[in-house]
Design a protein around this motif. Structure first.
Motif, PDB file in Angstrom:
ATOM      1  N   SER A 166       0.827  -1.201   0.000  1.00  9.30           N
ATOM      2  CA  SER A 166       0.000   0.000   0.000  1.00  9.30           C
ATOM      3  C   SER A 166       0.868   1.260   0.000  1.00  9.30           C
ATOM      4  N   SER A 167       0.486   2.225  -0.835  1.00  3.97           N
ATOM      5  CA  SER A 167       1.152   3.529  -0.820  1.00  3.97           C
ATOM      6  C   SER A 167       0.232   4.577  -0.209  1.00  3.97           C
ATOM      7  N   MET A 168      -0.607   4.136   0.703  1.00  9.64           N
ATOM      8  CA  MET A 168      -1.511   5.042   1.400  1.00  9.64           C
ATOM      9  C   MET A 168      -0.742   6.218   1.991  1.00  9.64           C
ATOM     10  N   PHE A 169      -1.312   7.422   1.830  1.00 10.23           N
ATOM     11  CA  PHE A 169      -0.724   8.616   2.429  1.00 10.23           C
ATOM     12  C   PHE A 169      -1.638   9.073   3.556  1.00 10.23           C
ATOM     13  N   PRO A 170      -1.194   8.991   4.814  1.00  9.88           N
ATOM     14  CA  PRO A 170      -2.067   9.337   5.938  1.00  9.88           C
ATOM     15  C   PRO A 170      -2.485  10.801   5.898  1.00  9.88           C
ATOM     16  N   ALA A 171      -3.729  11.054   6.248  1.00 12.39           N
ATOM     17  CA  ALA A 171      -4.171  12.437   6.374  1.00 12.39           C
ATOM     18  C   ALA A 171      -3.492  13.124   7.557  1.00 12.39           C
ATOM     19  N   ASP A 172      -3.093  12.328   8.547  1.00 11.53           N
ATOM     20  CA  ASP A 172      -2.339  12.833   9.694  1.00 11.53           C
ATOM     21  C   ASP A 172      -0.850  12.825   9.335  1.00 11.53           C
ATOM     22  N   PRO A 173      -0.237  13.996   9.124  1.00 10.23           N
ATOM     23  CA  PRO A 173       1.161  14.037   8.682  1.00 10.23           C
ATOM     24  C   PRO A 173       2.134  13.351   9.631  1.00 10.23           C
ATOM     25  N   LYS A 174       1.782  13.266  10.915  1.00 10.79           N
ATOM     26  CA  LYS A 174       2.685  12.632  11.874  1.00 10.79           C
ATOM     27  C   LYS A 174       2.860  11.138  11.613  1.00 10.79           C
TER      28      LYS A 174
END
Length: 436
Positions: free
Chosen positions: A342-350
């Protein structure tokens, strides 16, 4: 609970600004989930990895048992969720993609989370994500992922034919011409004939604003000047056979596999999908920032999802605890990307370091694609609002896209048709629409 749910579904709001007060009854205004954080939670999702996330949560939270149920994606799922709310059989937690959230909030199908998860959203998420879940000064969902735009390209093809990676849309047009000249069977882009998401994302990137909510009314400008500019541009590329009209699924991936698509605009999640679908092209692809109109950074989201507590949920307190964990806890994020593809990019930058560490870089030749995603996320234009009848808007667009491919309609015309269909549907639902 059934009485309250029925009342909420019976009313309609005139603008997002009225969401907090439009659905009658004091008990329904800003209703908070119950404080209990134990017991059983039912979880509906079509997002890949949801089963692993539920299992990981159960291992670390012995006082809460999450039962995961997989559901179909697309409109079939949203109809299923709507019917479950009406019938009083809604799950405790459900996934809702960003474009559909205003419709669910406006029709009273989900809980107001302002008093429980609202502070979490304010603390953990940047404006680009908050603007999608905070509607009418209320919090209706918690973001899971962002989907900032980027461009995929065959670096070996570009190098072999001495084609520069475009940074502007003018340069992108030149690139598509060079690709076709270098290989008459190849194209440097795709016009999807069955998915309106990329068209809306590129309109957003260009400064378009399809919807805006006033105090007691909506303005609908699906065919505003920036959006028509985008539509005219892509319609011209398609008419000149510089990009290939394809459906988003098999024909598109087949074209990638056979070297007929050597560049395309997509989003962060595409890197993982690409790697999983065409693994034999390892090392041949790279990722670049999405081109812009003036060469300055500008982006938007193509996709992305959030989690809600549907109206009538049996265990809102435990549901809120589960949502918080799967969207903001590092262990929860590890569970989402445990497959390693998965190359999911979290909405939470942390949480970006968590997903970055789980995604192998060898497919893209060691490129730090998460650094690029972060820059694209930071460049998302503020101010975009999804409308309250996006199902109708999207259907109107998709119905016409194949006609763009065969030349019987223009892409700017598709936007005008979609605006008319949207306004008609909004008025049918009792919403007030004012002239732009």
């Amino acid at each position: 609970m059934l009485r309250r749910t029925t009342a909420a579904l019976a009313c309609s709001v005139t603008a997002l600004a009225l969401l907090a007060t439009a659905c009658g009854g004091e008990a329904d205004q800003g209703a908070l989930p119950s404080p209990g954080k134990t017991g059983e939670v039912t979880f509906w999702s079509f997002v890949k990895g949801s089963d692993k996330v539920a299992a990981a949560f159960n291992r670390s939270h012995p006082d809460i048992k999450v039962t995961f149920e997989t559901v179909p994606s697309g409109q079939e799922y949203y109809s299923k969720l709507t019917n479950a709310v009406k019938a009083g059989t809604a799950p405790d937690v459900a996934v809702v993609e960003y474009p559909h959230l205003p419709e669910f909030a406006a029709q009273g199908k989900i809980e107001d989370l302002s008093g429980t998860l609202g502070p979490v959203v304010k603390e953990r998420f940047p404006e680009a994500a908050r603007q999608l879940v905070n509607l009418g000064d209320r919090t209706w969902a918690v973001p899971r992922d962002a989907a900032p735009l980027m461009m995929m390209y065959r670096k070996d093809f570009f190098a072999r034919h001495k084609i520069d990676v475009p940074t502007t849309w003018d340069a992108y047009r030149n690139m598509t011409e060079q690709v076709k000249k270098a290989d008459p069977a190849a194209r440097g882009g795709v016009l999807y004939t069955d998915n309106p998401g990329l068209l809306s994302a590129l309109s957003w990137q260009a400064g378009g604003q399809w919807f805006s909510a006033g105090k007691d009314s909506w303005k609908v400008t699906v065919d505003d000047t920036p959006s028509k500019k985008v539509a005219a541009y892509w319609g011209d590329l398609a008419r000149k056979d510089l990009v290939r009209p394809l459906s988003q699924l098999d024909p598109f991936w087949t074209s990638v596999q056979k070297g007929r698509t050597v560049a395309y605009v997509c989003a962060s999640w595409c890197a993982g999908a690409h790697q999983a679908t065409v693994p034999d092209q390892k090392g041949k692809w790279a990722v670049a920032p999405v081109p812009t109109w003036d060469g300055k950074p500008a982006s938007a989201m193509y996709g992305g999802s959030s989690f809600v507590i549907p109206k009538g949920a049996d265990n809102s307190g435990a549901a809120a605890e589960f949502i918080k964990w799967i969207t903001t806890d590092p262990e929860g994020m590890k569970a989402w990307v445990s497959s390693g593809t998965s190359s999911m990019f979290p909405a939470d930058p942390k949480l970006v370091p968590v997903t970055k560490a789980a995604f192998a870089t060898d497919y893209f030749g060691g490129q730090d694609i998460y650094s690029l995603m972060s820059r694209s996320y930071d460049a998302i234009r503020p101010g975009w609002t999804w409308g309250p009848v996006m199902g109708a808007t999207n259907t109107a667009i998709v119905d016409q896209l194949p006609k763009v491919a065969d030349g019987t309609v223009t892409l700017p015309g598709v936007l005008s048709t979609a605006e008319q269909a949207t306004v008609a549907q909004m008025k049918q639902r009792g919403l007030t629409v004012t002239a732009p």
